[in-house]
Scaffold this active site. Sequence first.
Site, short mmCIF file in Angstrom:
data_model
loop_
_atom_site.label_atom_id
_atom_site.label_comp_id
_atom_site.label_asym_id
_atom_site.label_seq_id
_atom_site.Cartn_x
_atom_site.Cartn_y
_atom_site.Cartn_z
N SER A 194 4.94 37.33 -1.27
CA SER A 194 6.08 36.57 -1.83
C SER A 194 7.40 36.85 -1.15
O SER A 194 8.37 36.13 -1.37
CB SER A 194 6.23 36.87 -3.32
OG SER A 194 5.30 36.13 -4.06
N LYS B 270 9.03 34.06 0.58
CA LYS B 270 9.65 32.92 -0.13
C LYS B 270 11.15 32.73 0.16
O LYS B 270 11.58 31.60 0.41
CB LYS B 270 9.38 33.02 -1.63
CG LYS B 270 7.89 32.83 -1.97
CD LYS B 270 7.58 33.16 -3.41
CE LYS B 270 6.11 32.95 -3.72
NZ LYS B 270 5.74 33.46 -5.06
N TYR C 186 1.16 27.52 3.09
CA TYR C 186 1.66 28.50 2.12
C TYR C 186 0.79 29.78 2.15
O TYR C 186 1.32 30.90 2.15
CB TYR C 186 1.68 27.88 0.70
CG TYR C 186 1.99 28.89 -0.37
CD1 TYR C 186 3.30 29.34 -0.56
CD2 TYR C 186 0.99 29.43 -1.17
CE1 TYR C 186 3.58 30.31 -1.52
CE2 TYR C 186 1.26 30.38 -2.12
CZ TYR C 186 2.56 30.82 -2.30
OH TYR C 186 2.84 31.78 -3.25
N TYR D 264 10.26 38.87 -10.02
CA TYR D 264 9.36 38.29 -11.03
C TYR D 264 9.94 38.45 -12.44
O TYR D 264 11.13 38.24 -12.63
CB TYR D 264 7.97 38.94 -10.96
CG TYR D 264 7.36 39.05 -9.60
CD1 TYR D 264 7.24 37.93 -8.77
CD2 TYR D 264 6.87 40.26 -9.13
CE1 TYR D 264 6.65 38.03 -7.53
CE2 TYR D 264 6.28 40.36 -7.88
CZ TYR D 264 6.18 39.24 -7.09
OH TYR D 264 5.61 39.35 -5.87
N VAL E 270 3.36 40.93 -3.75
CA VAL E 270 2.24 41.50 -4.50
C VAL E 270 1.41 42.50 -3.67
O VAL E 270 0.61 43.25 -4.23
CB VAL E 270 1.37 40.34 -5.08
CG1 VAL E 270 0.49 39.73 -4.00
CG2 VAL E 270 0.57 40.79 -6.27
N1 GLN Z 1 0.15 34.81 -2.03
C1 GLN Z 1 0.51 35.18 -3.36
C2 GLN Z 1 0.28 34.04 -4.31
O1 GLN Z 1 0.72 32.96 -4.07
C3 GLN Z 1 1.93 35.61 -3.35
C4 GLN Z 1 2.34 36.11 -4.67
C5 GLN Z 1 3.18 37.33 -4.70
O2 GLN Z 1 3.41 38.06 -3.74
N2 GLN Z 1 3.60 37.58 -5.90
O3 GLN Z 1 -0.35 34.17 -5.32
#
Ligand code: GLN
Length: 314
Positions: A65, A68, A191, A243, A261
């Site tokens: 993430s 992003k 993505y 988050y 994550v």
């Molecule tokens: N690739 C993960 C997802 O889309 C990224 C999520 C994350 O790092 N929280 O579920």
Amino acid sequence: MGKIDLNQLINESYSLYRDVSLGTLPNYIPELANANPNHFAISVTTLDGKTLSVGESDHKFTIQSISKPFVFSLALDTHGMEKVRARVDVEPTGDPFHSVIRLDAESKRPYNPLVNTGAIAMTDLIEAQTSKIREEKLLYFLETFAGRPLKINEKIYHSEQSTGHRNRAIAYLMLHFKMIGPNLDETLDLYFKQCSIDVNTKDLSVMASTFANNGINPITKKKAMKAEFVKHVLTIMFTCGLYTDAGEWAFDVGFPAKSGVSGGILGVIPGVMGIGIYSPLLDSHGNSIRARKVCEHLSKKLGLHIFDQSNLCS
Ligand code: GLN
């Protein structure tokens, strides 16, 4: 932060939290569960282009993430504010990152670019004739922040691609609401790839320092993005970067950051430095426990909370 020795401070932070073994490895992307729970690294890059590190700072992990805010930046850089705001709002949700609930059907926009809905909508805005060129645009943009070539981790990408049904559901729901275009299988694939880019903590700290330096990489001196958008990206990181822990993070730690994550946290101290930390054991919000603790420690010791005015009074 004048009198404190930064090298000494990151070493102190490393020793303080090295033995914290709380938390769990993520397993919803099966390949991520193979991470070594002992890995722990801290890097900082100051705006004079110096990087200091402690721990396994060469160890690679996937950006997840943390990609992003960069893809949001790429969308702003390419299309400008008006077009991007028409596709995504800037409101925190208070929901988990992969929630399918928060879609504003009326405005036809996901809530913000750091939850999966908004992130996929931003990836959709990376436009080109072919999927290969879309991928190259994405990588090139992140590489300018990192100051070196980056690669997609094929194992993690395939693991994510073969299990990412929730993200597919999100994308199809957004297609239903006309929040993304019809090319969604290709966008989803991109993505998954953006989340699977390999980085180490040194890379994260350099990438963060480029945000801290108003869009110019302090080592290569290359312009990574238009300066006018940097403050907007940092605002989203401040309000939505951690988050469901984003409010508490802003309260306790108080600088813009983004977690992933796989266990990374990227932190930005505007005008001062970039921070990159990795440790794969996560708390219930999905944030790295050791990395969060280090950020809290650095914030206290260096007075990094953006509303901290104690230095002004002394
Ligand atoms: N690739 C993960 C997802 O889309 C990224 C999520 C994350 O790092 N929280 O579920």
